[in-house]
Design an enzyme around this catalytic site. Sequence first.
Site: not given
Ligand code: IPM
Ligand code: MG
Length: 361
Positions: A143, A250
């Site tokens: 990320y 995620d």
């Molecule tokens: C989560 C969401 C987020 C992420 C997005 C909205 C950026 O999917 O909190 O799991 O990928 O972390």
């Molecule tokens: Mg998510």
Amino acid sequence: MTNKYSITLLSGDGIGPEIMAVTVKVLKVVAQQCDLEFDFQEALIGGVAIDATGNPLPSETVEMCRQSDSVLLAAIGGYKWDNLPREQRPETGLLGIRAALGLFANLRPATILPQLIDASSLKKEVVEGVDIMVVRELTGGIYFGQPKGIFTTETGEKRGVNTMVYSESEIDRIARVAFETAQKRQKRLCSVDKANVLDVSQLWRDRVIKMSEEYPDVELTHMYVDNAAMQLVRNPKQFDTIVTGNLFGDILSDAAAMLTGSIGMLPSASLGSDRPGLFEPVHGSAPDIAGQNKANPLAQVLSAAMMLRYGLNEPVAANKIESAVLKVLDLGYRTGDIMSEGCQPVGCREIGEILLEVLQS
Ligand code: IPM
Ligand code: MG
């Protein structure tokens, strides 16, 4: 003596404001009952922040969060902002606040409630008794790794790049949180990686093994992420605590969430080394049902309970909220996402009102 806390509310987009409204009412009632005082202040994040300021995470929001005792977030995003450049997308605001507050540890519980067992898409025998805690690394990995971006090569072809990177210290600190979380649970920790292919995962595995020497009471296992995805739907009861990187976490936390029947029930806590923590439901902003009084506010309400427990160390108040949620389900009230035969369908506001009645009874 009254304990006083300043809470920054980030309602965000979509169903965010509806579920936050219910949650604030719940917190106010619990405050009275437990002799707490909350000073709520609202700040902008996500699409609403883009519309008002052009920036998904205005600096005033970061400042306000930093100065408060805890941050309660609802959800961000919506169709309207989906085609903006990445820096101006709502998601960038969410990632930004996680980074700005140093919230490297994301705790996502997936617990099957007996009342909702029929809401799961899996067989009752498979999900009954499931109680998993996913500990997801939240401020590193692919990320945030550099380089990232869409670049044009010499031949004029575009290349999209993200980098999955973890340094030893980043792995160690999330592993520590995971071992300590497992110690408070069934003392079984499964570290999920892709060490058969990825170097970054090999380092992850080596460090987690090293760290396990300090936690001899916790049984450590390892699983490749593809297998973990399969095992989560095949036999989820084998898991107690899972620790994994940002991207795998995620994905797996959504899968784990769905075992419980609805992602609309699941809270999460994001913690750093010092306060404030940020507490948010696992689900998103559900733009398709926003403003229609159809949303399930319970994940948001349970996120407030997690805030009380993990962020503010007010377990009595947390317990009160959690028991009230269970009671509402026992009474048979359901929003659409968790509806099953014989139950009473209600909207977001109504389930909120019932929750308040139960709390006050
Ligand atoms: C989560 C969401 C987020 C992420 C997005 C909205 C950026 O999917 O909190 O799991 O990928 O972390
Ligand atoms: Mg998510």
